[in-house]
Design a protein around this motif. Structure first.
Motif, PDB file in Angstrom:
ATOM      1  N   ALA A 185       0.833  -1.202   0.000  1.00 33.70           N
ATOM      2  CA  ALA A 185       0.000   0.000   0.000  1.00 33.70           C
ATOM      3  C   ALA A 185       0.873   1.260   0.000  1.00 33.70           C
ATOM      4  N   TYR A 186       1.976   1.230   0.736  1.00 32.16           N
ATOM      5  CA  TYR A 186       2.852   2.398   0.776  1.00 32.16           C
ATOM      6  C   TYR A 186       3.439   2.696  -0.597  1.00 32.16           C
ATOM      7  N   GLU A 187       3.763   1.669  -1.356  1.00 31.55           N
ATOM      8  CA  GLU A 187       4.305   1.900  -2.698  1.00 31.55           C
ATOM      9  C   GLU A 187       3.308   2.677  -3.556  1.00 31.55           C
ATOM     10  N   LEU A 188       2.022   2.331  -3.454  1.00 30.46           N
ATOM     11  CA  LEU A 188       1.002   3.044  -4.223  1.00 30.46           C
ATOM     12  C   LEU A 188       0.873   4.494  -3.749  1.00 30.46           C
ATOM     13  N   LEU A 189       0.882   4.690  -2.428  1.00 27.36           N
ATOM     14  CA  LEU A 189       0.787   6.047  -1.895  1.00 27.36           C
ATOM     15  C   LEU A 189       2.014   6.862  -2.297  1.00 27.36           C
ATOM     16  N   ARG A 190       3.167   6.225  -2.260  1.00 23.11           N
ATOM     17  CA  ARG A 190       4.396   6.913  -2.638  1.00 23.11           C
ATOM     18  C   ARG A 190       4.336   7.380  -4.094  1.00 23.11           C
ATOM     19  N   GLU A 191       3.764   6.542  -4.956  1.00 20.97           N
ATOM     20  CA  GLU A 191       3.611   6.915  -6.359  1.00 20.97           C
ATOM     21  C   GLU A 191       2.680   8.113  -6.504  1.00 20.97           C
ATOM     22  N   GLN A 192       1.597   8.125  -5.718  1.00 22.03           N
ATOM     23  CA  GLN A 192       0.667   9.249  -5.781  1.00 22.03           C
ATOM     24  C   GLN A 192       1.339  10.538  -5.317  1.00 22.03           C
ATOM     25  N   ILE A 193       2.092  10.477  -4.229  1.00 18.65           N
ATOM     26  CA  ILE A 193       2.780  11.659  -3.720  1.00 18.65           C
ATOM     27  C   ILE A 193       3.783  12.175  -4.743  1.00 18.65           C
ATOM     28  N   ASP A 194       4.586  11.271  -5.301  1.00 15.23           N
ATOM     29  CA  ASP A 194       5.606  11.687  -6.276  1.00 15.23           C
ATOM     30  C   ASP A 194       4.963  12.288  -7.518  1.00 15.23           C
ATOM     31  N   SER A 195       3.858  11.685  -7.961  1.00  9.66           N
ATOM     32  CA  SER A 195       3.180  12.194  -9.155  1.00  9.66           C
ATOM     33  C   SER A 195       2.623  13.591  -8.908  1.00  9.66           C
ATOM     34  N   LEU A 196       2.010  13.794  -7.746  1.00  9.60           N
ATOM     35  CA  LEU A 196       1.460  15.113  -7.423  1.00  9.60           C
ATOM     36  C   LEU A 196       2.567  16.154  -7.332  1.00  9.60           C
ATOM     37  N   CYS A 197       3.677  15.790  -6.730  1.00  5.54           N
ATOM     38  CA  CYS A 197       4.803  16.729  -6.616  1.00  5.54           C
ATOM     39  C   CYS A 197       5.339  17.113  -7.985  1.00  5.54           C
ATOM     40  N   ASP A 198       5.436  16.131  -8.887  1.00  5.62           N
ATOM     41  CA  ASP A 198       5.937  16.416 -10.234  1.00  5.62           C
ATOM     42  C   ASP A 198       4.963  17.277 -11.021  1.00  5.62           C
ATOM     43  N   ASP A 199       3.662  16.948 -10.923  1.00  9.41           N
ATOM     44  CA  ASP A 199       2.661  17.662 -11.719  1.00  9.41           C
ATOM     45  C   ASP A 199       2.512  19.114 -11.278  1.00  9.41           C
ATOM     46  N   LEU A 200       2.592  19.367  -9.967  1.00 12.26           N
ATOM     47  CA  LEU A 200       2.324  20.700  -9.439  1.00 12.26           C
ATOM     48  C   LEU A 200       3.583  21.428  -8.981  1.00 12.26           C
ATOM     49  N   ASP A 201       4.723  20.790  -9.143  1.00  9.48           N
ATOM     50  CA  ASP A 201       6.007  21.385  -8.757  1.00  9.48           C
ATOM     51  C   ASP A 201       6.004  21.820  -7.292  1.00  9.48           C
ATOM     52  N   VAL A 202       5.660  20.880  -6.411  1.00 10.69           N
ATOM     53  CA  VAL A 202       5.649  21.147  -4.979  1.00 10.69           C
ATOM     54  C   VAL A 202       6.450  20.068  -4.269  1.00 10.69           C
ATOM     55  N   GLU A 203       6.730  20.306  -2.992  1.00 12.90           N
ATOM     56  CA  GLU A 203       7.374  19.314  -2.144  1.00 12.90           C
ATOM     57  C   GLU A 203       6.429  18.924  -1.020  1.00 12.90           C
ATOM     58  N   ILE A 204       6.355  17.650  -0.741  1.00 15.48           N
ATOM     59  CA  ILE A 204       5.528  17.141   0.352  1.00 15.48           C
ATOM     60  C   ILE A 204       6.434  16.309   1.244  1.00 15.48           C
TER      61      ILE A 204
END
Length: 383
Positions: A289-308
């Protein structure tokens, strides 16, 4: 009684204190950055210098308590208790109460900086995310911070666990505020004060509404939401000035609602300590489950140019009796290194009892191992 300690010329003082007084001492000492033994020493010194009799402190139903104080001070203190005609246990309780009164909780407001925004998220159900959200929020409030606890899960487990009902479907709600259907309502109208020893008026709950099940669809179709990721931030903006922390209990999903929560806890300019805490269990499905969440976080950071920021994992409901599987899985979480494991929380009855009693863990079992771990986590994210 006392046991002489030659290493630092201190005596080990063993007595009995009311649990509430002992708890206040432990929390206050940690909050103001003073060792418990030094706090007790300062309290005894203040007691000896106090003019006139002090208020009697409740010592009934005392629990065992021990610390170390300078040997000569301890001997003189015992003698003065006898001279004043009070029991040593009462004198020590008065000393601790005196120290607490002279060392109030510090003003911890984050004036001008905005609150720290903390999300607890994992799309895998059953990891104890809701219980941890409530426990960490209560621990932060107990240490002097003003905390808004947001039930962002449409199932509303957090709201019900704390003994409250969902807000009416036709009234104001977080979902309506997020999608522009609030009708001018202020979310402060539906905030609920969470009661409990040591919380004062510092912990408030923004309860769930069943319309949360419609949130993902509304985020896609509402004309009011131009950028769906900002919806939660815009809705909570009206509350933020009143709080030092906003703790969000996220939905168990990877949908648009989770995107809004992740964007909400992004790192602001200059760094503000916001981020996500990820509750997991010591088992393989949590890793998947963490791998999927990690992918979502990384994708959002790339798309919106933010850091989480990943603030860390909490390995929850840990039971070493289950043997190799859980022990090796724990080693796997610890080996990641960054983010760190903030705590390993055992699977004990206290939290389940708290849920059944509709109370926060720190109210139902304030001296339990799980409650102490909530305080440890709070100190790690709010040093």
């Amino acid at each position: 009684m006392s046991v002489h300690s030659t290493s630092d010329d201190r005596d080990k003082v063993v007595t009995r204190l009311h649990p509430q007084l002992r708890r206040e001492l432990t929390i206050r000492a940690a909050t103001v950055g003073v060792a418990v033994q030094d706090a007790v020493t300062e309290g005894i010194l203040a007691w000896r210098q106090a003019a006139g009799p002090l208020t009697t402190v409740d010592t009934a139903r005392g629990a065992s308590f021990s610390t170390y104080v300078p040997s000569e001070l301890y001997r003189n203190f015992r003698a003065e208790c006898s001279e004043r005609g009070i029991q040593y246990t009462q004198g020590l309780a008065q000393s601790i109460r005196l120290w607490l009164d002279r060392n109030p909780l510090p003003q911890r407001h984050r004036a001008g900086a905005g609150p720290r925004r903390i999300a607890l998220g994992n799309q895998k159900g059953g990891v104890g995310k809701t219980a941890l959200s409530a426990g960490i929020a209560a621990a932060l409030a107990e240490s002097g911070f003003r905390v808004c606890l947001v039930d962002f899960d449409p199932q509303g487990h957090l709201t019900r666990q704390l003994g409250h009902a969902h807000v009416p479907i036709k009234g104001p709600s977080l979902t309506k505020a997020m999608v522009g259907e609030g009708g001018g309502h202020d979310l402060r109208e539906i905030l609920i004060r969470i009661e409990g020893p040591g919380l004062a008026d510092r912990l408030h709950l923004l309860p769930a509404c069943t319309d949360g099940f419609l949130l993902d669809a509304k985020l896609v179709t509402s004309r009011e939401v131009r950028v769906k990721e900002t919806a939660l931030e815009r809705a909570l903006a009206q509350l933020e000035a009143d709080y030092d922390f906003v703790v969000v209990d996220c939905p168990p999903s990877l949908g648009y609602a989770m995107d809004t929560a992740l964007y909400y806890v992004r790192t602001r300019e200059g760094g503000d300590g916001s981020g996500i805490i990820i509750p997991v269990q010591a088992e393989d499905s949590s890793a998947d489950a963490y791998e999927l969440l990690r992918e979502q976080i990384d994708s959002l950071c790339d798309d919106l140019d933010v850091e989480i920021a990943d603030l860390g994992f909490i390995v929850n409901l840990f039971d070493s009796r289950k043997g190799f599987v859980v022990k090796s899985a724990l080693e796997g979480w610890e080996s990641i290194g960054t983010p760190p494991v903030l705590a390993v929380v055992p699977d004990l009855k206290d939290q389940r009892e708290a849920v059944r009693m509709k109370l926060s863990l720190l109210t139902h079992a304030p001296d339990s191992e799980q409650a102490e771990l909530m305080r440890t986590i709070a100190r790690r994210i709010a040093p």
